[in-house]
Enzyme design. Sequence first.
Site, PDB file in Angstrom:
ATOM      1  N   GLY A 243      -0.099  -2.675   5.903  1.00  0.00           N
ATOM      2  CA  GLY A 243       0.007  -3.923   6.646  1.00  0.00           C
ATOM      3  C   GLY A 243      -1.331  -4.638   6.718  1.00  0.00           C
ATOM      4  O   GLY A 243      -2.234  -4.344   5.921  1.00  0.00           O
TER       5      GLY A 243
ATOM      6  N   THR B 136       0.864  -1.174   0.000  1.00  0.00           N
ATOM      7  CA  THR B 136       0.000   0.000   0.000  1.00  0.00           C
ATOM      8  C   THR B 136       0.890   1.210   0.000  1.00  0.00           C
ATOM      9  O   THR B 136       2.025   1.140   0.449  1.00  0.00           O
ATOM     10  CB  THR B 136      -0.830   0.014   1.298  1.00  0.00           C
ATOM     11  OG1 THR B 136      -1.671  -1.120   1.316  1.00  0.00           O
ATOM     12  CG2 THR B 136      -1.695   1.252   1.436  1.00  0.00           C
TER      13      THR B 136
ATOM     14  N   VAL C 142     -12.108  -6.628   0.770  1.00  0.00           N
ATOM     15  CA  VAL C 142     -11.734  -5.224   0.890  1.00  0.00           C
ATOM     16  C   VAL C 142     -10.966  -5.064   2.194  1.00  0.00           C
ATOM     17  O   VAL C 142     -11.376  -5.588   3.235  1.00  0.00           O
ATOM     18  CB  VAL C 142     -12.998  -4.323   0.887  1.00  0.00           C
ATOM     19  CG1 VAL C 142     -12.644  -2.892   1.249  1.00  0.00           C
ATOM     20  CG2 VAL C 142     -13.670  -4.377  -0.487  1.00  0.00           C
TER      21      VAL C 142
HETATM   22  N1  ASP Z   1      -3.555  -2.644   4.381  1.00  0.00           N
HETATM   23  C1  ASP Z   1      -3.741  -3.204   3.079  1.00  0.00           C
HETATM   24  C2  ASP Z   1      -4.864  -4.163   3.106  1.00  0.00           C
HETATM   25  O1  ASP Z   1      -5.030  -4.861   4.076  1.00  0.00           O
HETATM   26  C3  ASP Z   1      -2.563  -3.900   2.545  1.00  0.00           C
HETATM   27  C4  ASP Z   1      -1.233  -3.341   2.902  1.00  0.00           C
HETATM   28  O2  ASP Z   1      -1.107  -2.266   3.363  1.00  0.00           O
HETATM   29  O3  ASP Z   1      -0.240  -4.025   2.691  1.00  0.00           O
HETATM   30  O4  ASP Z   1      -5.561  -4.248   2.103  1.00  0.00           O
END
Ligand code: ASP
Length: 372
Positions: free
Chosen positions: A273, A221, A250
Amino acid sequence: MSDTLNRREFMAASAAALAVAGVPQTLQNQAPTLLIPKGPRPLVVASANGHRYKNGGTVTCIEMAFRMMTEGADVLDALVAGVNLVELDPEEVSVGYGGLPNAEGVVQLDASCMHGPRKRAGAVAALEGVRTPSSVAQKVMDETDHHLLVGKGAQAFARAMGFPIEDDLNTPKSRQLWLEWKRRADPGHWLDPRKRAEAGFQAGLRMVADGLIDPEHYYGTINCNGMNAKGEICGVTTTSGLAWKIPGRVGDSPVLGAGLYLADGIGAAGSTGRGEANLYGLSTFLIVELLRQGRHPKDAGMEALRRIAANTQEKRLLDEKGRPNFQVDFYILNARGESAGVSMYPSTYSVCTENGATTMDTAALHQNKLLR
Ligand code: ASP
């Protein structure tokens, strides 16, 4: 923030002006210590991929956002222009075009944005076919009375707003990685769906361990928050979400209070995360409320991490010492111009101020490397 002038400096600096204004000498001598207010120090705080040059680019997300913001652009316009660079980068497999696809090989994107001064927000989730979901989220904010559009509806809205819709946002790199995951995870003879899901998860983690996927990009992200010299605060989070997710899943990124939250005059927090952990705890809302109570960004972020750790009880999500076996990072700034990056396990984040852009270590709740 303020600078203090002593009485002598004040007298020297202001004598002429007072004389021109016709103020009698006796009153001039009574001049008090003067506090000169200064605006807040503009800054941009983002996840580590906010300060990576890729694809031959000469400017990173946070550099672009900071420059536009300090040249007078709207803060959110500047942040979205910054994350657009990352979304459009075919080498960046965590966001936008070329983001790692879901279990069916389809790239589904989530994004949200918030505008502090306008007290508005917009988001999209499970959006297919548009390379820059953050810009579509901004359109939802600007053009509709709604906050969140999902799936086909989000795509139809994007089309109506003039965004090109593509059949497939995979790049050769993201497709190759998905094929490798399929080959490892889905040989076609798993009968128990629970075992099959677990096998998929484990295959993904082994690809991280084998160096095929950057650990930061299994989840992946970009969050980017900024404040200008007027103290106006905005933020944006955009993602392709969890790699190989169940279609329709989602994460936290498009959900206010989970992957992004801010309050003008208080501060902003965004996250990368494991999204589910933030959805359960509405972590960024919690952080902004702690900032409102006067907590420093680092303390507020650490409290959110402790809360996540305390609420994580399922064995599959814990390591042998009972700690969460996943990463969560928060990128935080407050209206005083203080900032922090904090994470469950050691990681990095990026900051841009008038002194330039830099990548820094986060403050981690647990000091060991995340073992997957
Ligand atoms: N937080 C994002 C999600 O869970 C993914 C990420 O930040 O790595 O979709």
